[in-house]
Design an enzyme around this catalytic site. Sequence first.
Site, PDB file in Angstrom:
ATOM      1  N   ASP A  44       0.800  -1.244   0.000  1.00 51.93           N
ATOM      2  CA  ASP A  44       0.000   0.000   0.000  1.00 51.93           C
ATOM      3  C   ASP A  44       0.828   1.289   0.000  1.00 51.93           C
ATOM      4  OD1 ASP A  44      -1.896  -1.978   0.222  1.00 51.93           O
ATOM      5  OD2 ASP A  44      -2.865  -1.185   2.015  1.00 51.93           O
ATOM      6  N   ASP A  82      -4.549  -0.924  -1.700  1.00 50.49           N
ATOM      7  CA  ASP A  82      -5.853  -0.819  -1.057  1.00 50.49           C
ATOM      8  C   ASP A  82      -6.787  -0.248  -2.134  1.00 50.49           C
ATOM      9  OD1 ASP A  82      -6.911  -1.323   1.547  1.00 50.49           O
ATOM     10  OD2 ASP A  82      -7.111   0.827   1.926  1.00 50.49           O
ATOM     11  N   HIS A  84     -10.697   0.418  -2.697  1.00 52.36           N
ATOM     12  CA  HIS A  84     -12.069   0.403  -2.198  1.00 52.36           C
ATOM     13  C   HIS A  84     -13.075   0.957  -3.211  1.00 52.36           C
ATOM     14  CE1 HIS A  84     -10.489  -0.754   1.624  1.00 52.36           C
ATOM     15  NE2 HIS A  84      -9.945   0.411   1.906  1.00 52.36           N
ATOM     16  N   HIS A  88     -17.610   2.455   0.531  1.00 52.06           N
ATOM     17  CA  HIS A  88     -17.119   1.218   1.153  1.00 52.06           C
ATOM     18  C   HIS A  88     -17.488   1.169   2.638  1.00 52.06           C
ATOM     19  CE1 HIS A  88     -14.058  -1.760   2.553  1.00 52.06           C
ATOM     20  NE2 HIS A  88     -14.376  -2.305   1.398  1.00 52.06           N
ATOM     21  N   HIS A 117     -10.999   6.700   1.508  1.00 51.11           N
ATOM     22  CA  HIS A 117      -9.610   6.631   1.036  1.00 51.11           C
ATOM     23  C   HIS A 117      -9.479   5.558  -0.044  1.00 51.11           C
ATOM     24  CE1 HIS A 117      -9.809   3.404   4.013  1.00 51.11           C
ATOM     25  NE2 HIS A 117      -8.795   2.831   3.383  1.00 51.11           N
ATOM     26  N   LYS A 142      -6.895  -5.181  -3.001  1.00 45.65           N
ATOM     27  CA  LYS A 142      -7.664  -5.765  -1.894  1.00 45.65           C
ATOM     28  C   LYS A 142      -8.621  -4.724  -1.337  1.00 45.65           C
ATOM     29  CE  LYS A 142      -3.982  -4.432   1.180  1.00 45.65           C
ATOM     30  NZ  LYS A 142      -4.736  -3.343   1.838  1.00 45.65           N
ATOM     31  N   CYS A 187      -2.153  -2.847   7.518  1.00 48.79           N
ATOM     32  CA  CYS A 187      -2.012  -3.743   6.370  1.00 48.79           C
ATOM     33  C   CYS A 187      -0.696  -4.529   6.357  1.00 48.79           C
ATOM     34  CB  CYS A 187      -2.234  -2.965   5.084  1.00 48.79           C
ATOM     35  SG  CYS A 187      -3.961  -2.423   4.966  1.00 48.79           S
TER      36      CYS A 187
HETATM   37  C1  VGL Z   1      -4.810   0.604   5.714  1.00 51.56           C
HETATM   38  C2  VGL Z   1      -6.404   1.467   7.123  1.00 51.56           C
HETATM   39  C3  VGL Z   1      -7.356   1.352   6.139  1.00 51.56           C
HETATM   40  C4  VGL Z   1      -3.380   0.217   5.503  1.00 51.56           C
HETATM   41  C5  VGL Z   1      -5.757   0.467   4.726  1.00 51.56           C
HETATM   42  O1  VGL Z   1      -2.916   0.170   4.357  1.00 51.56           O
HETATM   43  O2  VGL Z   1      -2.694  -0.035   6.527  1.00 51.56           O
HETATM   44  N1  VGL Z   1      -5.143   1.096   6.904  1.00 51.56           N
HETATM   45  N2  VGL Z   1      -7.017   0.855   4.945  1.00 51.56           N
HETATM   46 ZN    ZN Z   2      -8.459   0.794   3.400  1.00 55.52          ZN
END
Ligand code: VGL
Ligand code: ZN
Length: 239
Positions: A44, A82, A84, A88, A117, A142, A187
């Site tokens: 990410d 990430d 979404h 979401h 996000h 994901k 993550c």
């Molecule tokens: C993440 C919070 C929400 C991450 C992703 O990449 O750690 N954290 N979505």
């Molecule tokens: Zn996320």
Amino acid sequence: MNASRRRSLSFLSGFPALAVFAAPLSAFAASETIGDADALIVVDVQNCFMPGGTLPVKEGDQVVPLINKIARRFHNVVITQDWHTPGHTSFASSHPGKKPFELIDVSYGKQVLWPDHCIQGTQDAALHSGLDIPQAQLIIRKGFHKDTDSYSAFLEADKKTPTGLGGYLKQRAIRRIYVCGLATDFCVAWTALDGRAAGFQVAVIEDASRAIDLNGSLKGAWDEMTKKGVRRLQSSDLL
Ligand code: VGL
Ligand code: ZN
């Protein structure tokens, strides 16, 4: 020292008689030997998690040059995103009256609510433009099911739905993964733990990762990872 020179010298350490010659060199040699059964998982490293993004992680941009350097040691690199849907379920805005960073109960357990996000196809969800890993072989996305979050790159938050990454790595004969990126306590940690659960050897590269650290989540993540046999490395172990 470049990778091939490091490799060509590493055999010296097995010969005590040569230790006197090897000793000064070892000061420059990274302790980890990386081969074809190893993969770097870059988690990410997206605009959303950078300062100025929609879910900024402190110093998130600082991991980029370090990850680029580490990645040069790996033949096998997987990048995650990430990814979404609009609206979401992990977004506070999808739950009337709720605010970001509150915790709610959903069908699969507790869910932290986040600002909107990493929405599919937006510039916010794009990989950081400074990421320079041309040999990366797979980008896995994901969190794309509207009603299920996925911190882990292996299993969605329902703990049932696989992303396919485990199968991919197994078919590629990968046995050991090195995880870095954003965020250490979400993550990165969930990916590391699910990697262990799927039978991989796992290391997290601490200084090539940055945390959100929500209500002690960073310490909690490291405690859990240590308990489950995730090794805690620094980039100096690889460079
Ligand atoms: C993440 C919070 C929400 C991450 C992703 O990449 O750690 N954290 N979505
Ligand atoms: Zn996320």
